[in-house]
Scaffold this motif. Structure first.
Motif, PDB file in Angstrom:
ATOM      1  N   SER A  48      -6.420  -2.121   0.723  1.00 51.56           N
ATOM      2  CA  SER A  48      -6.887  -1.009  -0.101  1.00 51.56           C
ATOM      3  C   SER A  48      -7.686  -0.045   0.772  1.00 51.56           C
ATOM      4  N   ASP A  49      -7.856   1.195   0.302  1.00 47.25           N
ATOM      5  CA  ASP A  49      -8.546   2.176   1.128  1.00 47.25           C
ATOM      6  C   ASP A  49      -9.956   1.730   1.486  1.00 47.25           C
TER       7      ASP A  49
ATOM      8  N   ASP B 283      -2.674  -7.451  -4.746  1.00 50.30           N
ATOM      9  CA  ASP B 283      -2.814  -6.003  -4.637  1.00 50.30           C
ATOM     10  C   ASP B 283      -3.071  -5.597  -3.189  1.00 50.30           C
ATOM     11  N   ARG B 284      -2.270  -4.643  -2.705  1.00 45.98           N
ATOM     12  CA  ARG B 284      -2.369  -4.128  -1.339  1.00 45.98           C
ATOM     13  C   ARG B 284      -2.392  -5.253  -0.303  1.00 45.98           C
TER      14      ARG B 284
ATOM     15  N   LYS C 102       0.831  -1.198   0.000  1.00 48.85           N
ATOM     16  CA  LYS C 102       0.000   0.000   0.000  1.00 48.85           C
ATOM     17  C   LYS C 102       0.871   1.256   0.000  1.00 48.85           C
TER      18      LYS C 102
ATOM     19  N   ASN D 126     -14.275   3.423  -7.899  1.00 44.16           N
ATOM     20  CA  ASN D 126     -14.115   2.196  -7.130  1.00 44.16           C
ATOM     21  C   ASN D 126     -15.147   1.175  -7.579  1.00 44.16           C
TER      22      ASN D 126
ATOM     23  N   ARG E  84      -2.922   5.499  -9.153  1.00 47.87           N
ATOM     24  CA  ARG E  84      -2.873   4.184  -8.538  1.00 47.87           C
ATOM     25  C   ARG E  84      -4.079   3.316  -8.894  1.00 47.87           C
TER      26      ARG E  84
ATOM     27  N   CYS F 190     -13.896   7.891  -6.648  1.00 45.41           N
ATOM     28  CA  CYS F 190     -12.737   7.829  -5.751  1.00 45.41           C
ATOM     29  C   CYS F 190     -12.304   9.237  -5.326  1.00 45.41           C
TER      30      CYS F 190
ATOM     31  N   ASN G  34      -6.046   0.238 -10.741  1.00 44.72           N
ATOM     32  CA  ASN G  34      -5.765  -1.151 -11.100  1.00 44.72           C
ATOM     33  C   ASN G  34      -6.049  -1.437 -12.564  1.00 44.72           C
TER      34      ASN G  34
ATOM     35  N   ASN H 294     -11.774  -6.391   1.027  1.00 52.59           N
ATOM     36  CA  ASN H 294     -10.513  -5.685   0.783  1.00 52.59           C
ATOM     37  C   ASN H 294      -9.404  -6.352   1.573  1.00 52.59           C
TER      38      ASN H 294
END
Length: 299
Positions: free
Chosen positions: A165-166, A39-40, A19, A276, A199, A235, A201, A162
């Motif tokens: 990720s945020d 991812d993350r 991250k 998102n 950032r 986002c 994907n 998740n």
């Protein structure tokens, strides 16, 4: 309007293993319940286990992860940075089998989640490169046995998961949206920026600027069946897009320019870039650059 009128292609796929550190451009990636595979999956934290990002440590942009693959999958995470000897770390199974890793609890935004500490060598490497202003730093890996659920309000009742990720599994943006920003920057005499600042994907081509904001469920045609990604929340953008991914230095011009034309009433006027999305179907399928993406308009 429900007919399929939006059609694009995947122009790029990006995985961000750690991250807020640099990403890896890939030609294909498997979709998992938590987004693109790996991812993350890792995160930098302080001594108290609190999430750290480029907001606090802009030089995180200069840490380049590498995933080493073997016949059994990814076996190593390697950290690269200018002036540093590459650090090779074994990946950690859900049982935390690596002797270098120990169970811990960390915080990502408001969520306290279980993770595995990647050990003292990773701590020393990160602290040396990123500095001691926030004390000793740690690298942790998400415990995949834990379900970190996205906002049910935005996910419309779907259980979307998740890792670090945020808040949502897959971020989608388009080359046209970036082109629009760069046109506005050029009018100010400012050099173009690239998609690494945002950032995303999945990066789409063949559409107009910010078309990704205005569509319903996206269907991706893979070799073994369709994938469906549901855009659920624009986002909102923090100052991270102001940080040059090649230097780690920050200038406010990107945020200032987006502020002029990208305030979004759906998120109380916050500046947004990208959408998102959450997987509705197709987990386990492989996404590839060049695949077709179609969707109905949704206004």
């Amino acid at each position: 309007m429900t007919s399929v009128e939006f059609e694009a292609r995947i122009a790029a796929l990006w995985v961000f293993p750690i991250k807020s550190c640099a990403g890896i451009s890939v030609t294909q990636a498997v979709l998992t319940p938590t987004g693109l595979v790996h991812d993350r999956a890792w995160m930098v934290v302080d001594a108290e286990g609190e999430m750290l990002t480029q907001r606090e440590l802009p030089r995180m942009a200069l840490v380049q992860p590498e995933l080493v693959h073997s016949g059994t999958g990814v076996t190593e995470l390697v950290l690269h940075a200018s002036g540093m000897v590459a650090l090779h770390l074994p990946t950690v199974s859900v049982q935390g089998a690596s002797p270098q890793a120990r169970p811990t609890t960390v915080r990502v935004w408001d969520d306290a989640v279980p993770a595995f500490d990647m050990g003292t060598a990773a701590s020393a490497w990160l602290t040396e490169f990123l500095g001691e202003s926030l004390g000793p730093l740690r690298l942790v890996r998400f415990d995949e046995r834990h379900k970190r659920v996205a906002s049910r309000k935005w996910a419309q009742g779907v259980e979307a998961l998740n890792q670090f990720s945020d808040g949502f599994p897959v971020l989608v943006a388009s080359t046209a949206s970036l082109d629009e920003l760069n046109t506005r920057l050029a009018q100010q005499g400012v050099d173009a920026v690239d998609m690494r600042r945002f950032r995303a994907n999945l990066v789409l081509s063949g559409v107009h600027a910010h078309d990704e904001d205005r569509v319903g469920v996206m269907t991706l045609d893979t070799d073994t069946g369709p994938v469906q990604l549901h855009p659920v929340k624009p986002c909102p953008r923090c100052p991270i897009p102001n940080i040059d991914p090649d230097t780690g230095t920050s200038a406010p011009v990107v945020s200032d320019t987006l502020q002029i034309y990208r305030q979004d009433a759906r998120v109380n006027g916050a500046v947004t870039f990208g959408m998102n999305t959450i997987p509705l179907s197709g987990v386990g399928q492989t996404l590839r650059v060049g695949q077709v993406v179609s969707a109905p308009w949704s206004f």
